[in-house]
Design an enzyme around this catalytic site. Structure first.
Site, PDB file in Angstrom:
ATOM      1  N   GLN A 128      34.578  27.199  43.896  1.00  0.00           N
ATOM      2  CA  GLN A 128      33.226  27.558  43.445  1.00  0.00           C
ATOM      3  C   GLN A 128      32.164  27.222  44.502  1.00  0.00           C
ATOM      4  OE1 GLN A 128      33.405  28.561  39.883  1.00  0.00           O
ATOM      5  NE2 GLN A 128      31.556  29.686  40.397  1.00  0.00           N
ATOM      6  N   LYS A 144      32.187  30.128  46.981  1.00  0.00           N
ATOM      7  CA  LYS A 144      31.830  31.347  46.253  1.00  0.00           C
ATOM      8  C   LYS A 144      30.331  31.388  46.000  1.00  0.00           C
ATOM      9  CE  LYS A 144      34.223  32.090  42.479  1.00  0.00           C
ATOM     10  NZ  LYS A 144      34.703  32.282  41.091  1.00  0.00           N
ATOM     11  N   LYS A 148      32.994  22.646  38.191  1.00  0.00           N
ATOM     12  CA  LYS A 148      33.857  23.296  37.200  1.00  0.00           C
ATOM     13  C   LYS A 148      34.219  22.265  36.153  1.00  0.00           C
ATOM     14  CE  LYS A 148      35.803  27.282  36.377  1.00  0.00           C
ATOM     15  NZ  LYS A 148      35.433  28.629  36.841  1.00  0.00           N
ATOM     16  N   GLY A 162      30.963  30.196  31.161  1.00  0.00           N
ATOM     17  CA  GLY A 162      32.291  30.487  30.631  1.00  0.00           C
ATOM     18  C   GLY A 162      33.356  30.616  31.710  1.00  0.00           C
ATOM     19  N   ASP A 163      34.574  30.667  31.273  1.00  0.00           N
ATOM     20  CA  ASP A 163      35.754  30.975  32.101  1.00  0.00           C
ATOM     21  C   ASP A 163      36.846  31.296  31.076  1.00  0.00           C
ATOM     22  OD1 ASP A 163      36.698  30.685  35.131  1.00  0.00           O
ATOM     23  OD2 ASP A 163      38.332  29.934  33.924  1.00  0.00           O
ATOM     24  N   THR A 217      31.238  39.939  36.041  1.00  0.00           N
ATOM     25  CA  THR A 217      32.367  39.653  36.933  1.00  0.00           C
ATOM     26  C   THR A 217      33.172  40.931  37.172  1.00  0.00           C
ATOM     27  OG1 THR A 217      32.416  37.455  35.959  1.00  0.00           O
ATOM     28  CG2 THR A 217      34.249  38.052  37.385  1.00  0.00           C
ATOM     29  N   ASN A 230      37.482  38.903  29.480  1.00  0.00           N
ATOM     30  CA  ASN A 230      36.151  39.314  29.953  1.00  0.00           C
ATOM     31  C   ASN A 230      36.212  40.064  31.286  1.00  0.00           C
ATOM     32  OD1 ASN A 230      33.721  38.258  31.854  1.00  0.00           O
ATOM     33  ND2 ASN A 230      32.986  38.831  29.829  1.00  0.00           N
TER      34      ASN A 230
HETATM   35  P1  NDP Z   1      39.391  35.340  29.238  1.00  0.00           P
HETATM   36  O1  NDP Z   1      39.752  34.131  28.494  1.00  0.00           O
HETATM   37  O2  NDP Z   1      38.314  36.239  28.705  1.00  0.00           O
HETATM   38  O3  NDP Z   1      40.669  36.247  29.472  1.00  0.00           O
HETATM   39  C1  NDP Z   1      41.774  35.774  30.161  1.00  0.00           C
HETATM   40  C2  NDP Z   1      42.851  36.834  30.168  1.00  0.00           C
HETATM   41  O4  NDP Z   1      43.915  36.411  31.009  1.00  0.00           O
HETATM   42  C3  NDP Z   1      43.454  37.053  28.790  1.00  0.00           C
HETATM   43  O5  NDP Z   1      43.916  38.375  28.695  1.00  0.00           O
HETATM   44  C4  NDP Z   1      44.609  36.053  28.797  1.00  0.00           C
HETATM   45  O6  NDP Z   1      45.643  36.384  27.872  1.00  0.00           O
HETATM   46  C5  NDP Z   1      45.086  36.171  30.228  1.00  0.00           C
HETATM   47  N1  NDP Z   1      45.695  34.901  30.636  1.00  0.00           N
HETATM   48  C6  NDP Z   1      45.127  33.668  30.570  1.00  0.00           C
HETATM   49  N2  NDP Z   1      45.983  32.729  30.988  1.00  0.00           N
HETATM   50  C7  NDP Z   1      47.097  33.378  31.327  1.00  0.00           C
HETATM   51  C8  NDP Z   1      48.337  32.968  31.834  1.00  0.00           C
HETATM   52  N3  NDP Z   1      48.603  31.668  32.064  1.00  0.00           N
HETATM   53  N4  NDP Z   1      49.269  33.923  32.079  1.00  0.00           N
HETATM   54  C9  NDP Z   1      48.990  35.221  31.843  1.00  0.00           C
HETATM   55  N5  NDP Z   1      47.841  35.672  31.354  1.00  0.00           N
HETATM   56  C10 NDP Z   1      46.906  34.772  31.119  1.00  0.00           C
HETATM   57  O7  NDP Z   1      39.012  34.855  30.704  1.00  0.00           O
HETATM   58  P2  NDP Z   1      38.237  35.630  31.859  1.00  0.00           P
HETATM   59  O8  NDP Z   1      38.499  37.078  31.788  1.00  0.00           O
HETATM   60  O9  NDP Z   1      36.850  35.134  31.866  1.00  0.00           O
HETATM   61  O10 NDP Z   1      38.942  35.008  33.149  1.00  0.00           O
HETATM   62  C11 NDP Z   1      40.020  35.640  33.835  1.00  0.00           C
HETATM   63  C12 NDP Z   1      40.084  35.119  35.250  1.00  0.00           C
HETATM   64  O11 NDP Z   1      38.858  35.436  35.925  1.00  0.00           O
HETATM   65  C13 NDP Z   1      40.243  33.605  35.394  1.00  0.00           C
HETATM   66  O12 NDP Z   1      41.005  33.338  36.561  1.00  0.00           O
HETATM   67  C14 NDP Z   1      38.810  33.131  35.626  1.00  0.00           C
HETATM   68  O13 NDP Z   1      38.771  31.900  36.308  1.00  0.00           O
HETATM   69  C15 NDP Z   1      38.289  34.267  36.491  1.00  0.00           C
HETATM   70  N6  NDP Z   1      36.840  34.415  36.536  1.00  0.00           N
HETATM   71  C16 NDP Z   1      36.082  34.548  35.416  1.00  0.00           C
HETATM   72  C17 NDP Z   1      34.724  34.721  35.499  1.00  0.00           C
HETATM   73  C18 NDP Z   1      33.879  34.938  34.312  1.00  0.00           C
HETATM   74  O14 NDP Z   1      32.670  35.176  34.492  1.00  0.00           O
HETATM   75  N7  NDP Z   1      34.392  34.936  33.102  1.00  0.00           N
HETATM   76  C19 NDP Z   1      34.047  34.718  36.807  1.00  0.00           C
HETATM   77  C20 NDP Z   1      34.932  34.661  37.937  1.00  0.00           C
HETATM   78  C21 NDP Z   1      36.276  34.487  37.780  1.00  0.00           C
HETATM   79  P3  NDP Z   1      45.615  35.812  26.361  1.00  0.00           P
HETATM   80  O15 NDP Z   1      44.657  36.704  25.630  1.00  0.00           O
HETATM   81  O16 NDP Z   1      47.019  35.945  25.917  1.00  0.00           O
HETATM   82  O17 NDP Z   1      45.155  34.403  26.460  1.00  0.00           O
HETATM   83  O1  2IT Z   2      34.855  31.304  38.237  1.00  0.00           O
HETATM   84  C1  2IT Z   2      33.659  31.632  38.056  1.00  0.00           C
HETATM   85  O2  2IT Z   2      32.933  31.967  38.992  1.00  0.00           O
HETATM   86  C2  2IT Z   2      33.145  31.611  36.683  1.00  0.00           C
HETATM   87  N1  2IT Z   2      33.917  31.333  35.753  1.00  0.00           N
HETATM   88  C3  2IT Z   2      31.707  31.899  36.412  1.00  0.00           C
HETATM   89  C4  2IT Z   2      30.884  30.664  36.586  1.00  0.00           C
HETATM   90  C5  2IT Z   2      29.434  30.774  36.212  1.00  0.00           C
HETATM   91  O3  2IT Z   2      28.766  29.749  36.332  1.00  0.00           O
HETATM   92  O4  2IT Z   2      28.954  31.841  35.800  1.00  0.00           O
END
Ligand code: NDP
Ligand code: 2IT
Length: 442
Positions: free
Chosen positions: A108, A111, A123, A162-163, A206, A237
Site C-alpha cells: 500500500q 501504491k 492495512k 474496505g478489502d 478499483t 467488488n
Molecule cells: P470481495 O470480498 O468483494 O471479493 C473477493 C472475491 O474473491 C470473492 O469472489 C471471493 O470468493 C474471492 N476470494 C476471496 N478469497 C479467496 C481465496 N482464498 N481463493 C479464491 N477466491 C477467493 O473483495 P474485493 O473484490 O474487494 O477484493 C479482491 C482483491 O482485490 C483482493 O486481493 C483485494 O486486496 C484487492 N483489492 C481490493 C480493492 C477494493 O477497493 N476493494 C482495492 C485494491 C485491491 P467468495 O465469495 O467465495 O469469498
Molecule cells: O488494496 C487496496 O488498495 C484497498 N483495499 C483499498 C484501500 C482504500 O483505502 O481504499
C-alpha cells in the site's frame, strides 16, 4: 545491500512468506535506485521502509446469535506516513494473520505514492469470517472491532476502507460505532454510503481503474479492447466492476469465480445475475448455472486460468496464478494480464509473463484506482462537497493514466522498457524515499 535487508526481514519476521514475497520483489526492483543514491543508503531508507512504523494487535470479542461468546483477532499496521496520513483497507477473512496484513500494508505504501495523492500506507483486518453470519452478528463484530480501533485512527491520522470481506455493510456498522464513541462526523473511513459522505465511483473504482490502466497497456500493444475475450477471477467488488466496464467497452467476459469454483459462459457472462447472486443474495457463483444452463460450473479455483482468453484479470486473492497457470495462459494466446487483486501472481508466474513478452500490469499500479478514489472521497469530505459521477470518474481515469505513465517512464529510465513491475516499484519508491530523506531520521 538488498540481499542483507531481505535476510534481516526474514529473520525479524519469521513465518510470514507473503510479506517476504512482497518485500523481495520491491527490493530487487529498487536496487539500481539505491546504487545511484548514496544518500538513500546512508539514511537507511530501505531498512526503514520495510519496518512498520506501528503495529497494533487486539482482541475482538463478540456474541453470536446463539448467545455464545466468540473471540477474533484484530490488526492494524501503520506502515509508513512519509507522504500523508496512513491509508489502506481492512480485510475480514479466516486466512488473515499478521503476514497477510504486513504484505498488504507494505504494498500500500508504494501504491498510494503512485496515485499522485497525499496518502501513507497501512492495512488492517481480522480473521473473522463474515460468510454465513447474520447481519446482526456482522454488526456486533464490527462494533467490537471499532471499539478498539477508534483509538488509533482519525481523518488526519489513519483512514481505513474496505478489502476482501469488508464492503458497504461493514463500513456502515464500523462508521456508526466510531461516530458514537468519538461524537464526531468526519471522513475517518472511505467507502461510506452515498447519503452520509461516501463518494460516487468509489464502489466501481478499483474495477473501473483496472480497466483504465489496461487500456493504456493495450495502447502500447496496439490492441483494441472491443471484441477481446477476458477471464476475470473472483466475483466480489473488484471483479464485478471490472467486468461492468469491460462490457460497456464491448469486451466479452467468459469466466468468473468465487472461492469454491468458476463458471464459464461462452455467450458472455450475464453480470446482472452475478451481481444479484453475490451482492444481494450472498450466494455462491455455482448458482449461476441454474439460471444459465448453457454455462458450465467447475469446482476449484485454479482451473479458471485454463479458459482460453486474450486478457486475464486476477481479481480474487494473493498467489492465485502460479507458474503452471501462467504457462497455460501463454500457451492459450493470452497477451495481457492486469492485476486487480493484491499480489495475485507468484514471482514464478511473473517471470513467465515477462519472459514471454505478455503485457503485465502489476497490482500496486493496476489496482490503485480504489485507494485513489478513497483519496478523492477524503478530499470531498474535507471540503464538505460532493462531486458528480462524471467528474469523479474523469479524475480516476486521469490518475490511472498518470500511474501508467509514471511506471512506464521509470522502467525506461532504469533500462527496462516495458517492465511495469520494476517501473511501478521505482516510481512509488522514489517519492516515498525523497520524503523520508527530507523528514530526517524518524
Ligand atoms: P470481495 O470480498 O468483494 O471479493 C473477493 C472475491 O474473491 C470473492 O469472489 C471471493 O470468493 C474471492 N476470494 C476471496 N478469497 C479467496 C481465496 N482464498 N481463493 C479464491 N477466491 C477467493 O473483495 P474485493 O473484490 O474487494 O477484493 C479482491 C482483491 O482485490 C483482493 O486481493 C483485494 O486486496 C484487492 N483489492 C481490493 C480493492 C477494493 O477497493 N476493494 C482495492 C485494491 C485491491 P467468495 O465469495 O467465495 O469469498
Ligand atoms: O488494496 C487496496 O488498495 C484497498 N483495499 C483499498 C484501500 C482504500 O483505502 O481504499
Amino acid at each position: 545491500m538488498v540481499k542483507r535487508i531481505l535476510a534481516d526481514v526474514k529473520k525479524r519476521n519469521p513465518n510470514e512468506p507473503e510479506f517476504h514475497q512482497a518485500v523481495e520483489e520491491v527490493l530487487e526492483s529498487i536496487a539500481p535506485v539505491l546504487d545511484k543514491h548514496p544518500e538513500y543508503r546512508e539514511a537507511k531508507i530501505a531498512d526503514r521502509l520495510v519496518e512498520p512504523e506501528r503495529q497494533i494487535l487486539f482482541r475482538v470479542p463478540w456474541v453470536d446469535d446463539k448467545g455464545q461468546v466468540q473471540v477474533n483477532r484484530g490488526f492494524r499496521i501503520q506502515f509508513n506516513s512519509a507522504i500523508g496520513p496512513y491509508k489502506g483497507g481492512l480485510r475480514f477473512h479466516p486466512s488473515v494473520y499478521i503476514g497477510i496484513i504486513k504484505f498488504l500494508g507494505f504494498e500500500q505504501i508504494l501504491k498510494n505514492a503512485l496515485t499522485t495523492l497525499p496518502m501513507g500506507g497501512s492495512k488492517g483486518g481480522s480473521d473473522f469470517d463474515p460468510k454465513g453470519k447474520s447481519d446482526n452478528e456482522v454488526m456486533r463484530f464490527c462494533q467490537s472491532f471499532m471499539a478498539e480501533l477508534y483509538r488509533y485512527i482519525g481523518p488526519d491520522t489513519d483512514v481505513p476502507a474496505g478489502d476482501i470481506g469488508v464492503g458497504s455493510r461493514e463500513i456502515g456498522y464500523m462508521y456508526g460505532m466510531y461516530k458514537k464513541i468519538r461524537n464526531e462526523f468526519t471522513g475517518v473511513l472511505t467507502g461510506k454510503g452515498l447519503d452520509w459522505g461516501g463518494s460516487l465511483v468509489r464502489t466501481e473504482a478499483t474495477g473501473y481503474g483496472l480497466i483504465y490502466f489496461l487500456l493504456e497497456m493495450l495502447k502500447d500493444l496496439g490492441k483494441n479492447i472491443k471484441g477481446a475475450t477476458v477471464v476475470s477471477s473472483g466475483s466480489g467488488n473488484v471483479s464485478i466492476y471490472a467486468v461492468q466496464k469491460l462490457q460497456q467497452l464491448g469486451a466479452k467476459v467468459v469466466a468468473m469465480s468465487d472461492s469454491n469454483g468458476y463458471i464459464v459462459d461462452h455467450n458472455g457472462i450475464d453480470l446482472k445475475t452475478v451481481q444479484r447472486l453475490k451482492e444481494v443474495e450472498r450466494k455462491r457463483i455455482k448458482d449461476y448455472v441454474k439460471e444459465h444452463p448453457k454455462a458450465e460450473y467447475v469446482e476449484g479455483c485454479n482451473g479458471i486460468w485454463s479458459v482460453k482468453c486474450d486478457i486475464a484479470l486476477p481479481n480474487a486473492t494473493q498467489n492465485e496464478i502460479d507458474e503452471k497457470a501462467a504457462k497455460k495462459l501463454v500457451e492459450n494466446g493470452c497477451y495481457a494480464v492486469a492485476e486487480g487483486a493484491n499480489m495475485p501472481s507468484t514471482p514464478e508466474a511473473i517471470k513467465v509473463f515477462l519472459k514471454n513478452k505478455i503485457a503485465f500490469g502489476p497490482a500496486k499500479a493496476a489496482n490503485a484506482g480504489g485507494v485513489a478514489t478513497s483519496g478523492l472521497e477524503m478530499c470531498q469530505n474535507s471540503m464538505r462537497l460532493s462531486w458528480s459521477f462524471e467528474e469523479t470518474n474523469k479524475r480516476l481515469e486521469k490518475i490511472m493514466q498518470s500511474i501508467h505513465a509514471q511506471a512506464k517512464a521509470a522502467a525506461q529510465e532504469y533500462g527496462q522498457p516495458g517492465n511495469l513491475v520494476v517501473g511501478a516499484n521505482i516510481a512509488g519508491f522514489e517519492k516515498v524515499a525523497r520524503s523520508m530523506l527530507a523528514q530526517g531520521i524518524v
